[in-house]
Design a protein around this motif. Structure first.
Motif, mmCIF file in Angstrom:
data_model
loop_
_atom_site.group_PDB
_atom_site.id
_atom_site.type_symbol
_atom_site.label_atom_id
_atom_site.label_comp_id
_atom_site.label_asym_id
_atom_site.label_seq_id
_atom_site.Cartn_x
_atom_site.Cartn_y
_atom_site.Cartn_z
ATOM 1 N N PHE A 246 74.920 15.559 42.006
ATOM 2 C CA PHE A 246 73.700 16.236 42.453
ATOM 3 C C PHE A 246 72.495 15.503 41.876
ATOM 4 O O PHE A 246 72.646 14.551 41.103
ATOM 5 C CB PHE A 246 73.717 17.708 42.030
ATOM 6 N N SER A 247 71.307 15.942 42.209
ATOM 7 C CA SER A 247 70.101 15.196 41.866
ATOM 8 C C SER A 247 69.699 15.307 40.403
ATOM 9 O O SER A 247 69.598 14.300 39.699
ATOM 10 C CB SER A 247 68.930 15.667 42.744
ATOM 11 N N THR A 248 69.416 16.535 39.931
ATOM 12 C CA THR A 248 68.780 16.720 38.620
ATOM 13 C C THR A 248 69.341 17.952 37.928
ATOM 14 O O THR A 248 69.537 18.989 38.573
ATOM 15 C CB THR A 248 67.258 16.912 38.787
ATOM 16 N N SER A 249 69.568 17.866 36.630
ATOM 17 C CA SER A 249 70.040 19.034 35.879
ATOM 18 C C SER A 249 68.871 19.774 35.250
ATOM 19 O O SER A 249 67.748 19.258 35.193
ATOM 20 C CB SER A 249 71.023 18.607 34.782
ATOM 21 N N CYS A 250 69.161 20.969 34.745
ATOM 22 C CA CYS A 250 68.151 21.727 34.001
ATOM 23 C C CYS A 250 68.301 21.476 32.505
ATOM 24 O O CYS A 250 67.650 22.110 31.682
ATOM 25 C CB CYS A 250 68.303 23.224 34.275
ATOM 26 N N GLY A 251 69.182 20.526 32.157
ATOM 27 C CA GLY A 251 69.545 20.297 30.757
ATOM 28 C C GLY A 251 71.015 20.557 30.536
ATOM 29 O O GLY A 251 71.602 20.101 29.553
ATOM 30 N N TYR A 252 71.626 21.298 31.481
ATOM 31 C CA TYR A 252 73.065 21.571 31.463
ATOM 32 C C TYR A 252 73.636 21.380 32.859
ATOM 33 O O TYR A 252 72.940 21.585 33.856
ATOM 34 C CB TYR A 252 73.346 23.018 31.021
ATOM 35 N N THR A 253 74.894 21.010 32.912
ATOM 36 C CA THR A 253 75.634 21.092 34.175
ATOM 37 C C THR A 253 76.566 22.288 34.074
ATOM 38 O O THR A 253 76.767 22.842 32.998
ATOM 39 C CB THR A 253 76.456 19.814 34.448
ATOM 40 N N THR A 254 77.154 22.687 35.201
ATOM 41 C CA THR A 254 78.094 23.804 35.195
ATOM 42 C C THR A 254 79.503 23.292 35.497
ATOM 43 O O THR A 254 79.704 22.111 35.769
ATOM 44 C CB THR A 254 77.666 24.898 36.193
ATOM 45 N N LYS A 281 73.544 31.393 27.795
ATOM 46 C CA LYS A 281 73.911 32.584 28.579
ATOM 47 C C LYS A 281 73.102 33.809 28.176
ATOM 48 O O LYS A 281 72.620 34.558 29.022
ATOM 49 C CB LYS A 281 75.409 32.859 28.431
ATOM 50 N N SER A 282 72.943 34.051 26.876
ATOM 51 C CA SER A 282 72.257 35.270 26.431
ATOM 52 C C SER A 282 70.742 35.121 26.383
ATOM 53 O O SER A 282 70.014 36.100 26.500
ATOM 54 C CB SER A 282 72.782 35.699 25.051
ATOM 55 N N ASP A 283 70.256 33.901 26.207
ATOM 56 C CA ASP A 283 68.812 33.674 26.097
ATOM 57 C C ASP A 283 68.328 32.706 27.170
ATOM 58 O O ASP A 283 67.478 31.842 26.902
ATOM 59 C CB ASP A 283 68.471 33.113 24.705
ATOM 60 N N PHE A 284 68.847 32.852 28.371
ATOM 61 C CA PHE A 284 68.509 31.888 29.416
ATOM 62 C C PHE A 284 67.025 31.940 29.771
ATOM 63 O O PHE A 284 66.441 30.930 30.145
ATOM 64 C CB PHE A 284 69.357 32.125 30.675
ATOM 65 N N ASP A 285 66.404 33.118 29.646
ATOM 66 C CA ASP A 285 64.987 33.232 29.960
ATOM 67 C C ASP A 285 64.154 32.318 29.063
ATOM 68 O O ASP A 285 63.255 31.619 29.525
ATOM 69 C CB ASP A 285 64.519 34.691 29.839
ATOM 70 N N LYS A 286 64.463 32.283 27.770
ATOM 71 C CA LYS A 286 63.731 31.426 26.831
ATOM 72 C C LYS A 286 63.987 29.949 27.161
ATOM 73 O O LYS A 286 63.081 29.119 27.094
ATOM 74 C CB LYS A 286 64.162 31.714 25.399
ATOM 75 N N PHE A 287 65.223 29.651 27.492
ATOM 76 C CA PHE A 287 65.596 28.271 27.772
ATOM 77 C C PHE A 287 64.891 27.737 29.020
ATOM 78 O O PHE A 287 64.305 26.661 29.007
ATOM 79 C CB PHE A 287 67.116 28.181 27.950
ATOM 80 N N ILE A 288 64.929 28.504 30.107
ATOM 81 C CA ILE A 288 64.447 27.993 31.396
ATOM 82 C C ILE A 288 62.919 28.048 31.494
ATOM 83 O O ILE A 288 62.320 27.326 32.303
ATOM 84 C CB ILE A 288 65.100 28.760 32.569
ATOM 85 N N PRO A 300 60.325 15.762 37.856
ATOM 86 C CA PRO A 300 59.568 16.888 38.440
ATOM 87 C C PRO A 300 60.379 18.168 38.586
ATOM 88 O O PRO A 300 59.840 19.268 38.427
ATOM 89 C CB PRO A 300 59.154 16.350 39.819
ATOM 90 N N TYR A 301 61.664 18.054 38.885
ATOM 91 C CA TYR A 301 62.485 19.239 39.111
ATOM 92 C C TYR A 301 63.180 19.755 37.846
ATOM 93 O O TYR A 301 63.949 20.709 37.920
ATOM 94 C CB TYR A 301 63.541 18.962 40.189
ATOM 95 N N TYR A 302 62.920 19.120 36.699
ATOM 96 C CA TYR A 302 63.548 19.583 35.464
ATOM 97 C C TYR A 302 63.179 21.039 35.184
ATOM 98 O O TYR A 302 64.001 21.830 34.727
ATOM 99 C CB TYR A 302 63.145 18.679 34.304
ATOM 100 N N ARG A 303 61.924 21.385 35.455
ATOM 101 C CA ARG A 303 61.475 22.782 35.403
ATOM 102 C C ARG A 303 60.581 23.056 36.605
ATOM 103 O O ARG A 303 59.782 22.207 37.005
ATOM 104 C CB ARG A 303 60.688 23.064 34.109
ATOM 105 N N TRP A 304 60.702 24.242 37.187
ATOM 106 C CA TRP A 304 59.889 24.637 38.324
ATOM 107 C C TRP A 304 59.791 26.157 38.361
ATOM 108 O O TRP A 304 60.541 26.863 37.674
ATOM 109 C CB TRP A 304 60.473 24.113 39.649
ATOM 110 N N GLY A 405 62.970 28.332 37.247
ATOM 111 C CA GLY A 405 64.207 27.590 37.457
ATOM 112 C C GLY A 405 64.158 26.188 36.889
ATOM 113 O O GLY A 405 63.127 25.709 36.421
ATOM 114 N N GLY A 406 65.318 25.535 36.928
ATOM 115 C CA GLY A 406 65.408 24.152 36.471
ATOM 116 C C GLY A 406 66.488 23.407 37.226
ATOM 117 O O GLY A 406 67.510 23.974 37.612
ATOM 118 N N GLY A 407 66.232 22.134 37.473
ATOM 119 C CA GLY A 407 67.211 21.299 38.138
ATOM 120 C C GLY A 407 67.101 21.340 39.654
ATOM 121 O O GLY A 407 66.380 22.153 40.228
ATOM 122 N N PHE A 408 67.823 20.415 40.288
ATOM 123 C CA PHE A 408 67.828 20.317 41.741
ATOM 124 C C PHE A 408 69.248 19.978 42.195
ATOM 125 O O PHE A 408 69.764 18.915 41.879
ATOM 126 C CB PHE A 408 66.848 19.227 42.183
ATOM 127 N N GLY A 409 69.872 20.913 42.914
ATOM 128 C CA GLY A 409 71.226 20.705 43.396
ATOM 129 C C GLY A 409 72.177 21.750 42.851
ATOM 130 O O GLY A 409 71.776 22.659 42.128
#
Length: 446
Positions: A246-254, A281-288, A300-304, A405-409
């Motif tokens: 995929f194009s871009t991660s948010c810092g993690y892949t799944t 998982k528990s603090d995703f709001d702070k992370f994203i 550009p898509y790292y954070r949006w 959100g974060g990442g693209f794909g």
């Protein structure tokens, strides 16, 4: 007499000793030359073997400019010297520099398939003009169907891979990133066998439904990357893997679970951040909501983020699910997969509750084409039919929903932009691949 005998014997022994040393020296030199020659021959053999690995052709269905349909009203082809084969068992042949084929063409009188090849390359006029209408290698098979013409490109694996590299990761990526994409693309296509294209003996189309092909002309580096990885694919327990990327991660892949219950253990969550201390998982709001330091932090898509009205959301949920929830009151993320991806949400409306599980469906349901997606670099994207990813957190305020959100794909497998950054850091393509695909073997497909 005795003294003369002893003298002659001494001379003979000394001469033999000297000659023996010289002979041994000559033998050592000969052995060195032979070893060097053998080494040279061995290296040459490896190179020749690599260049002579036989790769079968692939057949790719070519979609229209929008990528939404395989059917075409007419097809106009140009080449230095076109050979057109038609009729029963392609027994008839015509030669032209340019030909337009439509549904009512006489070429289909005795056979619903026409074959076109050229002395050099084939140019499909009017197709993909925004990218200069890249030429095609190989040959075209054109099928007459009730809904229109279907065009299939029969092309060598080497040329196919080069034109996927240029279209997927881009011609300007470092060579090791291009090689990474080459191995992924080859593994992916060899593991592809869609039922819908079997009647054309094809293994994929040229859209994002499989992997994008020949939308951008390959440059010398793309061709080099395809050639220098000839035959190389990824195996897990002696089976070809599903080489998702995929194009871009948010810092993690799944991991593999976004694709269903089939346990693809080589697809594990990968941490691409720099010592992130937040429990995703528990603090995703702070992370994203934070531009956490990571290898793709400048993309550009790292954070949006995007704001959608309740009316827009009501329409997008209906479009994605076919069900009307009424006025949207609340959205709840019920569960997250590895890396923090939203794996199930519930839409609470005045009419009903709607549960959505798949990441692709979640992205479609929460995105309005009329909303503006604000990217990491302060630019804005409009007209999208789905969110860039399902790595999201949702807040409600002032009658709207704001989605961070974060990442693209889809987020599983290799992040192309992360691969580019790793290559810039000096990492080789095999090291990059093994970052994203666990316990895989990278070897020739024999």
């Amino acid at each position: 007499m005795k003294k003369i005998f002893i003298f002659i014997l001494s001379v003979f022994v000394i001469t033999s000793f000297v000659l023996n040393i010289e002979c041994q020296d000559v033998l050592v030199k000969i052995r060195r030359i032979d070893t060097k020659k053998a080494s040279t021959v061995s290296k040459k053999s490896v190179i020749e073997k690599k260049n002579n690995i036989k790769e079968n052709n692939v057949r790719i269905v070519l979609k229209d400019n929008s990528g939404s349909s395989i059917y075409h009203n007419k097809i106009c082809i140009q080449g230095k010297k076109l050979n057109i084969y038609y009729g029963k068992k392609f027994c008839n042949k015509g030669e032209k520099k340019k030909i337009t084929i439509s549904l009512n063409s006489s070429l289909f009188d005795k056979n619903n398939i026409v074959k076109v090849e050229a002395a050099n390359d084939l140019k499909w006029l009017g197709h993909n003009e925004e990218n200069g209408s890249p030429k095609y290698k190989g040959m075209f098979y054109i099928y007459k169907e009730n809904n229109g013409l279907v065009i299939v490109n029969d092309v060598s694996m080497k040329d196919y891979i080069a034109a996927v590299i240029s279209s997927e990761i881009g011609v300007n990526a470092p060579i090791e990133a291009l090689k990474t994409q080459a191995v992924c693309a080859r593994t992916y296509i060899l593991n592809s066998n869609p039922k819908e294209y079997r009647k054309y003996n094809a293994t994929a189309d040229d859209s994002t439904d499989f992997q994008v092909y020949n939308r951008q002309k390959p440059n010398d580096n793309c061709i080099k990357a395809a050639k220098e990885t000839t035959g190389l694919v990824m195996f897990y327990k002696n089976k070809l893997i599903n080489a998702y990327y995929f194009s871009t991660s948010c810092g993690y892949t799944t991991d593999y679970r976004i694709w269903g219950k089939d346990k693809k253990y080589y697809l594990k969550s990968c941490d691409l951040t720099d010592k992130n201390k937040i429990n995703v998982k528990s603090d995703f709001d702070k992370f994203i909501k934070t531009n956490v330091n990571g290898i793709e932090k400048n993309d550009p898509y790292y954070r949006w983020n995007v704001e959608v009205t309740k009316e827009q959301l009501k329409n997008s949920v209906y479009r994605a699910t076919g069900a009307s929830a009424g006025e949207i009151k609340r959205i709840e993320i019920n569960s997250r997969g590895s890396g923090g991806i939203a794996s199930q949400i519930t839409i609470y409306g005045t009419k009903k509750q709607i549960i959505i599980k798949k990441q692709n469906d979640i992205r479609k349901a929460l995105c309005s084409p009329y909303a503006e997606i604000k990217l990491n670099d302060k630019t804005v994207r409009k007209g999208s039919m789905m969110l860039p990813s399902a790595f999201i957190y949702i807040e409600e305020y002032n009658g709207k929903f704001k989605i961070y959100g974060g990442g693209f794909g889809h987020g599983s497998g290799m992040s192309q932009n992360a691969a580019i950054e790793m290559a810039k850091q000096g990492k080789g393509y095999k090291e990059i691949l093994k970052t994203f695909y666990s316990n895989v073997e990278i070897k020739e497909n024999i």
